[in-house]
Design an enzyme around this catalytic site. Sequence first.
Site, short mmCIF file in Angstrom:
data_model
loop_
_atom_site.label_atom_id
_atom_site.label_comp_id
_atom_site.label_asym_id
_atom_site.label_seq_id
_atom_site.Cartn_x
_atom_site.Cartn_y
_atom_site.Cartn_z
N ARG A 33 54.69 69.08 54.14
CA ARG A 33 54.16 69.98 55.18
C ARG A 33 53.75 71.33 54.61
O ARG A 33 53.93 72.37 55.27
CB ARG A 33 55.19 70.21 56.29
N ARG A 37 52.61 75.47 59.97
CA ARG A 37 52.65 76.67 60.81
C ARG A 37 53.34 77.87 60.19
O ARG A 37 53.20 78.97 60.69
CB ARG A 37 53.31 76.33 62.15
N ARG A 46 44.45 77.23 63.03
CA ARG A 46 45.07 76.44 64.09
C ARG A 46 44.95 77.11 65.47
O ARG A 46 44.85 76.43 66.49
CB ARG A 46 46.54 76.24 63.70
N ASP A 82 47.89 63.34 60.03
CA ASP A 82 49.22 63.06 60.56
C ASP A 82 49.45 61.55 60.55
O ASP A 82 48.52 60.77 60.34
CB ASP A 82 49.36 63.64 61.97
N TYR A 159 57.60 54.83 66.66
CA TYR A 159 56.80 55.71 67.53
C TYR A 159 56.11 54.92 68.63
O TYR A 159 56.10 55.32 69.79
CB TYR A 159 55.74 56.47 66.72
O1 CP3 Z 1 50.93 69.60 54.68
C1 CP3 Z 1 51.25 68.38 54.77
O2 CP3 Z 1 52.35 67.93 54.39
C2 CP3 Z 1 50.20 67.40 55.26
C3 CP3 Z 1 50.13 67.09 56.61
C4 CP3 Z 1 51.25 66.36 57.36
C5 CP3 Z 1 51.54 66.69 58.71
N1 CP3 Z 1 52.44 65.77 59.17
C6 CP3 Z 1 50.95 67.79 59.45
C7 CP3 Z 1 51.52 68.20 60.75
C8 CP3 Z 1 52.04 65.27 57.01
C9 CP3 Z 1 52.16 64.58 55.67
C10 CP3 Z 1 52.79 64.89 58.17
C11 CP3 Z 1 53.70 63.73 58.20
C12 CP3 Z 1 54.43 63.48 59.44
N2 CP3 Z 1 54.00 63.59 60.73
C13 CP3 Z 1 55.74 62.94 59.49
C14 CP3 Z 1 56.56 62.57 58.31
C15 CP3 Z 1 57.08 63.76 57.62
C16 CP3 Z 1 58.52 63.94 57.66
O3 CP3 Z 1 58.89 65.11 57.89
O4 CP3 Z 1 59.28 62.98 57.43
C17 CP3 Z 1 56.10 62.78 60.83
C18 CP3 Z 1 57.41 62.26 61.35
C19 CP3 Z 1 54.99 63.18 61.61
C20 CP3 Z 1 54.84 63.16 63.08
C21 CP3 Z 1 54.70 64.52 63.61
N3 CP3 Z 1 53.55 65.28 63.53
C22 CP3 Z 1 55.67 65.27 64.31
C23 CP3 Z 1 57.09 64.80 64.59
C24 CP3 Z 1 55.08 66.48 64.63
C25 CP3 Z 1 55.66 67.57 65.46
C26 CP3 Z 1 56.76 68.25 64.76
C27 CP3 Z 1 56.42 69.67 64.55
O5 CP3 Z 1 56.70 70.16 63.44
O6 CP3 Z 1 55.88 70.26 65.49
C28 CP3 Z 1 53.77 66.48 64.10
C29 CP3 Z 1 52.79 67.60 64.15
C30 CP3 Z 1 52.33 68.13 62.83
N4 CP3 Z 1 51.96 67.38 61.76
C31 CP3 Z 1 52.14 69.52 62.50
C32 CP3 Z 1 51.62 69.55 61.21
C33 CP3 Z 1 51.19 70.76 60.42
C34 CP3 Z 1 52.40 70.70 63.42
C35 CP3 Z 1 51.34 70.70 64.48
C36 CP3 Z 1 50.78 72.02 64.87
O7 CP3 Z 1 50.00 72.64 64.11
O8 CP3 Z 1 51.04 72.41 66.01
#
Ligand code: CP3
Length: 351
Positions: A33, A37, A46, A82, A159
């Site tokens: 990640r 944010r 964003r 994602d 999911y």
């Molecule tokens: O920078 C990176 O690592 C690349 C992008 C990336 C995102 N999500 C961006 C994201 C990657 C590789 C992921 C993987 C992901 N997504 C996982 C596995 C990672 C882990 O931690 O095991 C999972 C479970 C998800 C599903 C997901 N997407 C969730 C549960 C959420 C919400 C949680 C949160 O932090 O709000 C997301 C949203 C998400 N994916 C965001 C980002 C930057 C935040 C969204 C926003 O900008 O509002």
Amino acid sequence: MTPSDLNSSLHNSLFMKTVRRESTETTPVWIMRQAGRYLPEYMAVRNKVTFIELCKTPELACEVTVTAQEILGVDAAILFADLLPMLEPMGMDLEYVKGEGPVIHNPLRQAADIDRLKALESVEAVGYVFDAVKMIRNELPADIPLLGFAGAPFTLASYCIESGGSKNYVTTKKIMYNDEGAWTALMNSLVDSVIMYLKAQIATGCQAVQLFDSWAGCLSAADYRRYVLPHTKRVIDAVSQDAPVINFLTGNPALLPAQKEAGGQVMGVDWRIGLNDAWDIFGPEVGVQGNLDPVSLYADLPVLKQRTIDVLNSVSGRNGHIFNLGHGVMPDMNPDHVKALVEYVHELGAR
Ligand code: CP3
């Protein structure tokens, strides 16, 4: 730069040499990640669009990916995308709800619903991902590999069934235990789709891919072996013909022997087990990625530095260690601490 110069530069990058467990001048690092944010530069983009619009607009996905790599000085970039948008063309009605994360509005609640999930027929339906990959590859420095990724079949299945995150995975396990035929059919659709999706990421410009089994830690080793391992293995066997695979699983160190059997050139490990112990379990023929507890980033810098040293020391000089957190960076983390971490790894990981 010619395509063959680029390939050679990527092949000889710190990150790819480490994936092959060659000796290197220092330890490579990237952060799960890393484009998120906690970074003001991410928020500036964003704030103008929703999360899903950001994922589906290749120019913006490219901008946040490349900016994060540059600001942090990390040794790999990860495609901004994602786990879940690939499920939309498969029939899932996905929404990112403010403050809650992803929600699937038409989850598969019972075995009879499984037919509603259709395997991806073609990757064109998620063509925005590959457009982003091409743009990012063009803009990244020649010695910085681009990582692609996808959800592992179990994490995606949970999911689809639970509709979002879950504490006990009751509905998922109910289908898995009660109706193994339906479970296998669901996993097969996901496996076929993930293989196609990851191969297309590699074909358009990714040098390696990470498979996220973020929720598999809720399973016992016996259940992982029976209901998950053969499916994850099928993905990794197929994809690693094209590029190295990082097999990331979190939450349950009892799964490590089975994680290794599922395959992958690099094993992603969280902080619940020391890397020495994890590597002893895996054996010397794989690389290891991890595993600083992300909460360490909230600590004062001298403490963060010591904890970084502890992780570096925990591999006992083995080749093939990629430094990372054991899980994603959190939205309220201080970007200066993330930058400091990257510097510490490069400085203290030097041999
Ligand atoms: O920078 C990176 O690592 C690349 C992008 C990336 C995102 N999500 C961006 C994201 C990657 C590789 C992921 C993987 C992901 N997504 C996982 C596995 C990672 C882990 O931690 O095991 C999972 C479970 C998800 C599903 C997901 N997407 C969730 C549960 C959420 C919400 C949680 C949160 O932090 O709000 C997301 C949203 C998400 N994916 C965001 C980002 C930057 C935040 C969204 C926003 O900008 O509002």
